[in-house]
Design a protein around this motif. Structure first.
Motif, PDB file in Angstrom:
ATOM      1  N   ASN A  14     -70.152   2.692 117.300  1.00  0.00           N
ATOM      2  CA  ASN A  14     -70.168   2.136 115.947  1.00  0.00           C
ATOM      3  C   ASN A  14     -71.594   1.799 115.547  1.00  0.00           C
ATOM      4  OD1 ASN A  14     -67.194   1.647 115.241  1.00  0.00           O
ATOM      5  ND2 ASN A  14     -67.372   0.721 117.257  1.00  0.00           N
ATOM      6  N   ASP A  29     -67.902   2.223 111.478  1.00  0.00           N
ATOM      7  CA  ASP A  29     -67.147   1.068 111.945  1.00  0.00           C
ATOM      8  C   ASP A  29     -65.677   1.412 112.098  1.00  0.00           C
ATOM      9  OD1 ASP A  29     -66.032  -1.348 112.507  1.00  0.00           O
ATOM     10  OD2 ASP A  29     -66.343  -2.218 110.525  1.00  0.00           O
ATOM     11  N   ILE A  30     -65.215   1.392 113.322  1.00  0.00           N
ATOM     12  CA  ILE A  30     -63.831   1.790 113.614  1.00  0.00           C
ATOM     13  C   ILE A  30     -62.841   0.867 112.921  1.00  0.00           C
ATOM     14  CG2 ILE A  30     -63.609   0.373 115.698  1.00  0.00           C
ATOM     15  CD1 ILE A  30     -62.202   3.881 115.176  1.00  0.00           C
ATOM     16  N   THR A  31     -63.313  -0.276 112.508  1.00  0.00           N
ATOM     17  CA  THR A  31     -62.472  -1.282 111.886  1.00  0.00           C
ATOM     18  C   THR A  31     -62.192  -0.971 110.417  1.00  0.00           C
ATOM     19  OG1 THR A  31     -62.785  -3.236 113.241  1.00  0.00           O
ATOM     20  CG2 THR A  31     -62.970  -3.534 110.860  1.00  0.00           C
ATOM     21  N   PRO A  87     -60.491   5.448 111.622  1.00  0.00           N
ATOM     22  CA  PRO A  87     -59.667   5.732 112.789  1.00  0.00           C
ATOM     23  C   PRO A  87     -58.985   7.097 112.729  1.00  0.00           C
ATOM     24  CG  PRO A  87     -59.371   3.468 112.156  1.00  0.00           C
ATOM     25  CD  PRO A  87     -60.238   4.101 111.096  1.00  0.00           C
TER      26      PRO A  87
END
Lengths: 353, 353
Positions: free
Chosen positions: B96, B68-70, B75
DNA sequence: TTGTAGGCGTTATCAG
DNA sequence: CTGATAACGCCTACAA
C-alpha cells in the motif's frame, strides 16, 4: 542491479567489509566506511532479499492468508497488518483461500519455501491450520491466528470478544422491550459465529426468554444468506420483532428482505448487525452494529508476530479485543410494545415445546 | 524441511537427476523417475523458492502496488490479479502506498530485490513510476499500470474507458431533461479523474450547454470531499439539478450533504456515481453509477503481465475496458421538468443496463 | 579492523 | 541419460 562485489570494487574494499558496514556486524574505520556508504548511495544498491534470505534462513516476508480480500471486513485487517509489518521492514505476501481449506493447504505448504518471518492467518472453513502450523513452529516460524480459530488451536491468536459483543447487542434489544428475538448466525463451525450465538443465547437466558430453535437460523456470512433466512423468519408465527444478524452482510440481506416483505425497519422489526462495516452508516435505515476494529486486529496480530520473532517465547497468547455497540437507526422498540395483537399472542403457547 | 540432496539420497540418485525430473529438463528413465517422485511425495518436498529464484534470476512473485486496500474499489482489482496469478503459479506481494509517492518509491526499489516476475501498479498521486519502471524493463521485468496512469507513461496499461463512461452517464442526465449539471471530480492530476471530467464536458458541449467554472468542483476521491463540495454546489444560484460525481465515494458524500440540506434525492437533485461499488445498491436512495469491473481490471493486468513473461515483446498495449451505466434510484428528471413534451424520446437505446 | 572462503538450495553446463 | 560441479548474492566464521 549491482551486487555487493561491485560495491566493494567501487569503494576499494573487500566484499566482506561492505557486508560489515551494511549490517553493523563489525566496526569499520572511518575512511573506508564512508566510501562504502557513498558507493551504495551512488549505485542505488539494495541487497538481494533472496540471497540474504537463503543465507540467513529467513526472510522479511510475512505470509498472510485470508478467506477473501473482496469481503469488506478483511481489507482492514490486512491493512493493519501491513502497516505494522512495513514500518518494521517486513512485507506481506497475500493469499486468498475462498474459505477452501484445500487451497489454504496449498498456500501453507508453499509459503514455507519462502522462509517467511511469520504467518498471519484468518482460517478458512474447516481449516487444517493446527497441524500445518506445527511444522512452522518447529522451524521457529511464528503463526498467529486472527478473527476465528480452527479446531484445536492452541497457538497465538487475536480475536474480538464476540460473545460479549453479541451479549451486549442482544441486551440492548431486550431493554428496548423486544421479547421475540431471532438470530441469523454465520456457519456455526466457525468460532466467531458460534461465540456470537453464545452471547445471544446468554442474554436471552438472562432475560428468562424461551428461544425456540426455528428462531435460530444458520447460514453463510453473506447477503444472500441473510436475505433467504430472513424470509423464513418473517413467515414464523409469531413473527420476531428483532433480528440479531451474525454480521453486517447478513444484516444487509435482512434489510432487503424486510423491505421486500413490505415491512418497515425499525418500526415493524429491528435489525442489529455485527462488524460495523463502513456500509453500515449508509444503508437505509443506517445499521446498528457491534463494532470491532479489523484494523486493530491486524496491527495486534502483526505486533504479536514480531514480538515472537524478537525472541518472545512465552506461552501462547490469546488476545481478545473488546467491541463497541454502535447504535444507529435500524433498531427501535418493538411495535406497540406489549404486543396488543391478541391473536398473535395466543399462538405463542404453541412454541412451548 | 527436506532439501534436494536428501531427496536424491532417498531415491538413490544424484542431486542433478532430482532436479531433472522436477523441471522436466531431461528425460529420466522410468525406474529412477518414479523413485524420485515417490521420495518427493513421501517427504512432502517443495523446492525452495528462494534458492530457485536466486539461481534463475527471477521468482514467481508479482509485486502489486496499490494506494490503499481499504479503499473499496481496490480489493476487487487485487483479487482479480491474484486469481489469475495464483492459477499460473504466481504469488502476490501486496504494498500500500497511501497515495504517497515516496512510499511508492520505497516499494519500487525494494521489490526489485525479490527479482519479481512482474509488477502491477495502481500509481499513487504524482507517481514517479515512469522512471522507475525503466530499470525494471531493462531487467526484462514487466510492469503494467492499472486504473490510472502516471505522467508520461508509455508502457502497458489497463484502464476503464473513463471518458466514455462519463459521457454516457452525463448524456443520460441530459436526456432526462437536466440542464444545470454540476460535477465533482477527483484530483485532476489523476488521469482517470481527468478523463471523466472530459467525458462530462463533451456531453455538455454536445448539448450546447454552457458550463460555468463553479459548477466544476475538484476534490479527493472520498466521502468527505464529496460532502464538502456538494454543500458548495447547493449554495449556487441557480442550484444544479444534477451532480455527476467522480466516483461513488464522492457520490456518497453528496447524498449525505443533500439530505443534510433538507433536499431530496432524486426529486430535488439527481446524483450519479462512478465505479458501481457494492454499496451503491444499499444507499438511500440506491445510487445510479457507471459500472467498471475492478476484478476484470485485475485479471486483465495479470494476464498481460504473464503474456509478457512468456515472451510477448510486442509494443506497449493499452487495454481499455468498457463501462456500463447502472441505473438505480438516485437519478430522475429535474424538478418542474419542462420536457414532458417533444424531445424526450428514447432515441438513444445505447448500452444502458 | 579487514579480508577470505565456505555454503545456504537450486539450476544449468558439461563430461561421462 | 545421468551425475558432478560451478555459479546465483549474501553472510559469517575464521584467519590475517
Amino acid at each position: 542491479m549491482a551486487n555487493m562485489q561491485e560495491i566493494a570494487k567501487m569503494a576499494g574494499v573487500s566484499l566482506g567489509t561492505v557486508s560489515h558496514v551494511l549490517n553493523n556486524t563489525a566496526k569499520v574505520r572511518e575512511p573506508k566506511r564512508t566510501r562504502v556508504l557513498e558507493a551504495v548511495q551512488l549505485a542505488g544498491y539494495q541487497p538481494s532479499q533472496l540471497a540474504r534470505g537463503l543465507r540467513r534462513d529467513t526472510t522479511n516476508m510475512i505470509g498472510m492468508i485470508i478467506p477473501d480480500i473482496t469481503n469488506p471486513f478483511f481489507p482492514a485487517v490486512v491493512r493493519g497488518a501491513e502497516d505494522v509489518a512495513f514500518s518494521h521492514g517486513y512485507r506481506l505476501i497475500l493469499c486468498n483461500t475462498d474459505n477452501d481449506h484445500s487451497k489454504e493447504i496449498i498456500h501453507l505448504n508453499e509459503l514455507r519455501t519462502y522462509l517467511p518471518a511469520g504467518l498471519i492467518v484468518i482460517p478458512s472453513n474447516f481449516s487444517d491450520l493446527t497441524t500445518h502450523a506445527e511444522s512452522y513452529r518447529r522451524a521457529g516460524t511464528g503463526v498467529v491466528c486472527v478473527d476465528r480459530l480452527p479446531k484445536n488451536w492452541s497457538g497465538d491468536s487475536v480475536t474480538a470478544n464476540n460473545e460479549a459483543g453479541a451479549y451486549n447487542a442482544t441486551r440492548h434489544l431486550l431493554q428496548l422491550g423486544h421479547t421475540r428475538l431471532a438470530t441469523i448466525t454465520g456457519p456455526l463451525h466457525l468460532t466467531n459465529a458460534k461465540e456470537r450465538l453464545g452471547g445471544f443465547k446468554r442474554a436471552m437466558k438472562g432475560a428468562k426468554l424461551h428461544l425456540s430453535p426455528e428462531y435460530i437460523q444458520e447460514t453463510t456470512f453473506d447477503k444472500q444468506g441473510g436475505h433467504a433466512k430472513t424470509l423464513i423468519l418473517l413467515r414464523l408465527i409469531p413473527r420476531p420483532t428483532a433480528i440479531f444478524a451474525g454480521n453486517d452482510m447478513i444484516a444487509l440481506g435482512a434489510l432487503l428482505a424486510v423491505r421486500e416483505a413490505g415491512l418497515r425497519c425499525p418500526e415493524d422489526i429491528s435489525i442489529m448487525g455485527f462488524d460495523d462495516l463502513d456500509l453500515a452508516e449508509t444503508t437505509n435505515p443506517s445499521l446498528s452494529s457491534v463494532s470491532q476494529s479489523g484494523y486493530q486486529l491486524g496491527t495486534t496480530a502483526a505486533r504479536l508476530l514480531l514480538d515472537r520473532r524478537e525472541g518472545d517465547t512465552s506461552p501462547a497468547k490469546h488476545i481478545v479485543l473488546e467491541t463497541l455497540l454502535n447504535l444507529r437507526n435500524s433498531v427501535a422498540p418493538p411495535p406497540e410494545a406489549p404486543q396488543d395483537n391478541s391473536s398473535m399472542k395466543r399462538r405463542r403457547g404453541s412454541k412451548q415445546k
